[in-house]
Design a protein around this motif. Structure first.
Motif, PDB file in Angstrom:
ATOM      1  N   SER A   1       0.812  -1.213   0.000  1.00 24.99           N
ATOM      2  CA  SER A   1       0.000   0.000   0.000  1.00 24.99           C
ATOM      3  C   SER A   1       0.846   1.265   0.000  1.00 24.99           C
ATOM      4  N   LEU A   2       1.933   1.263   0.784  1.00 26.42           N
ATOM      5  CA  LEU A   2       2.764   2.464   0.918  1.00 26.42           C
ATOM      6  C   LEU A   2       3.919   2.502  -0.074  1.00 26.42           C
ATOM      7  N   GLY A   3       4.166   1.409  -0.771  1.00 25.98           N
ATOM      8  CA  GLY A   3       5.326   1.360  -1.642  1.00 25.98           C
ATOM      9  C   GLY A   3       6.619   1.424  -0.856  1.00 25.98           C
ATOM     10  N   ALA A   4       6.644   0.805   0.333  1.00 24.89           N
ATOM     11  CA  ALA A   4       7.799   0.870   1.218  1.00 24.89           C
ATOM     12  C   ALA A   4       8.882  -0.099   0.765  1.00 24.89           C
ATOM     13  N   THR A   5      10.127   0.286   0.999  1.00 22.02           N
ATOM     14  CA  THR A   5      11.256  -0.582   0.691  1.00 22.02           C
ATOM     15  C   THR A   5      11.471  -1.575   1.834  1.00 22.02           C
ATOM     16  N   GLY A   6      12.379  -2.522   1.613  1.00 22.63           N
ATOM     17  CA  GLY A   6      12.685  -3.477   2.661  1.00 22.63           C
ATOM     18  C   GLY A   6      13.253  -2.809   3.905  1.00 22.63           C
ATOM     19  N   ALA A   7      14.101  -1.778   3.698  1.00 24.07           N
ATOM     20  CA  ALA A   7      14.659  -1.054   4.842  1.00 24.07           C
ATOM     21  C   ALA A   7      13.561  -0.319   5.614  1.00 24.07           C
TER      22      ALA A   7
END
Length: 503
Positions: free
Chosen positions: A40-46
């Motif tokens: 949903s947020l387009g967050a990276t693994g970090a």
């Protein structure tokens, strides 16, 4: 029936249990919603790593400062402040529009949870003594088991019923009603603070050094260093900060000022060894739980809800055994911890054998049985060990003693959650349902069994180092908050209800 000699004490325990359930439910429910949140947020693994681990990092950093402030200035105001900030940060995280907002909100929320839980441990020590303290800590552990059990199924149901976008946001809001209820009950039932006598100046420099040491110790395990030289640099900084902190505490003591870490804690072998037992048990248990959830989903291809169903018996077993552990303590005393650690070693080793030998069709059911045994072992270990360790914390350092104990557990969690899953992932390189994931799970279980064996050895050393029981009257170990709640124990009763003649 709740422990305590009057209704006021029981109400205080209910508030403490509500606070523990609120903070632990929030942490348990998020893990199941991480995939939909990331999409949903387009967050990276970090980003995801900091969203999940940042809560624990901030939690650990806030424990000792929160305990020290509670010892000096009273617990009720800090408790209310922590719950209120936790509530507001949870709303901000649920309504955030990007990974940065969510990371910041989770860090604040973790710090607030640490502030609250340090007051909880200090309050239980203030209000309850002897056998009643062990029972109170056991019931506090029950709330943790129930919250841990309810978190994944509730999170999975919300994501499945409301969709990925609304589901993960509602997961973050799930603890908000609990926080509101806790805030109302705490405002009504927690005892008012009392003014402490003597020097009440806070050791700001000591707090800064200790927080810096904790931060530099935990961050490399949350976010792995890129090279060996970077890892050595982190280690050198930790050693330097620890040396400066120890020197500062000695200088402060020589000048007649109260050190941040009370001398009664650093000079008590039972306290130090008991804290080491808690570290090994807590870190190995969390690492084993993470490994089995990864194994069930990636290795066996189970859904999140089925995975939660397999691990549910562990939480139920821990809740029941925590509530009943005080009965065993009454019969065999501190050997209860030894029994729990022995069962824990058997549970993780049996899980490894089951993973290697049992057919895939019935493997989830068999692993659910090993989880039940592991939960029972944890319930017999956690609360009795906490009660025995905190007996060696003086009244004026009750909050700091509990904070150090919990902070040590968080450090152990950061180390074990980084190292043990890495062992599993290194060994489990094969197709889903193949033999490699099974071998990886067996190897990781063996590592956890080794950590529990270390805890068992330390537990035996602590029993040998524990001094004879105090033969005088019940000490009035009341902290900054509580005067009218804990009543005097009649002289006919032992000052420490946990039998210690075999220690």
């Amino acid at each position: 029936m709740l422990p305590g000699e009057d209704r006021t004490a029981r109400r205080v325990l209910l508030v403490c249990m509500a606070a523990g359930a609120t903070t632990l439910l929030d942490q348990a429910v998020l893990n199941i919603a991480v995939p939909s949140m990331r999409q949903s947020l387009g967050a990276t693994g970090a980003d995801v790593q900091w969203i999940v681990a940042g809560y624990s990092l901030a939690f650990g950093l806030a424990l000792v400062p929160g305990g020290s402030l509670g010892d000096l200035h009273g617990r009720k105001r800090l408790f209310l402040t922590g719950v209120a900030v936790f509530l507001l940060a949870g709303v901000a995280a649920a309504t955030g529009g990007g990974p940065g907002t969510l990371i910041g909100a989770r860090l604040v929320q973790g710090a607030a949870a640490g502030l609250v839980n340090s007051q909880v441990i200090g309050t239980i020590q203030d209000v309850f003594h002897g056998q009643a303290r062990g029972r109170a800590l056991g019931l506090y552990a029950v709330t943790g088991g129930v919250a841990t059990a309810l978190g994944p199924p509730l999170g999975g149901a919300l994501v499945a019923g409301l969709g990925p976008e609304a589901g993960w946001r509602c997961c973050l809001l799930l603890s908000s009603p609990c926080a509101v209820l806790t805030l109302v009950l705490a405002a009504r039932w927690l005892p008012p603070p009392r003014r402490t006598a003597g020097n009440s100046r806070l050791d700001v420099l000591g707090l800064g050094l200790l927080c810096g040491c904790t931060l530099t110790l935990m961050v490399p395990f949350i976010r792995t260093p890129g090279s060996g030289g970077e890892a050595l640099l982190w280690g050198a900084v930790v050693c330097a900060l620890a040396a400066v902190f120890a020197l500062h505490q000695r200088l402060r003591l020589r000048r007649g000022r109260q050190p941040l870490v009370d001398r009664a804690l650093t000079s008590s072998k039972p306290y130090l060894l008991g804290t080491a037992v808690a570290m090994a048990q807590f870190g190995s248990s969390l690492a084993a739980f993470l490994v089995i959830t990864v194994f069930l989903q990636d290795g066996l291809g189970l859904s999140a809800l089925l995975t939660a169903a397999v691990t549910l018996p562990g939480a139920v077993g821990m809740g029941i055994s925590s509530a009943l552990a005080w009965r065993l303590v009454r019969r065999i005393g501190p050997r209860t911890v030894t029994v729990g650690l022995t069962l824990g070693i058997g549970a993780v080793l049996s899980g490894a054998v089951v993973a290697l030998c049992v057919p895939t069709a019935v493997l989830p059911v068999a692993l659910a049985g090993t989880q039940l045994l592991s939960g029972v072992a944890g319930g017999l270990t956690v609360s009795p060990n906490q009660a025995q360790v905190l007996q060696h914390a003086p009244a004026e350092a009750a909050g700091v003693g509990g904070g150090i104990l919990q902070m040590a557990q968080r450090i152990a969690a950061a180390v074990c959650l980084s190292a043990v899953p890495a062992v599993y992932l290194h060994a489990a390189s094969g197709p889903p349902g193949g033999s490699h994931p099974r071998a990886g799970y067996a190897l990781a279980s063996g590592v956890c069994a080794g950590l529990l064996a270390v805890a068992l050895l330390l537990s035996r050393l602590r029993r040998a180092a524990t001094p004879p029981p105090f033969q005088g009257a019940e000490p009035t170990t009341r902290g900054a908050d509580v005067a009218p709640v804990a009543r005097h124990v009649p002289p006919a009763r032992s000052p420490h209800h946990i039998p210690r003649r075999n220690m």
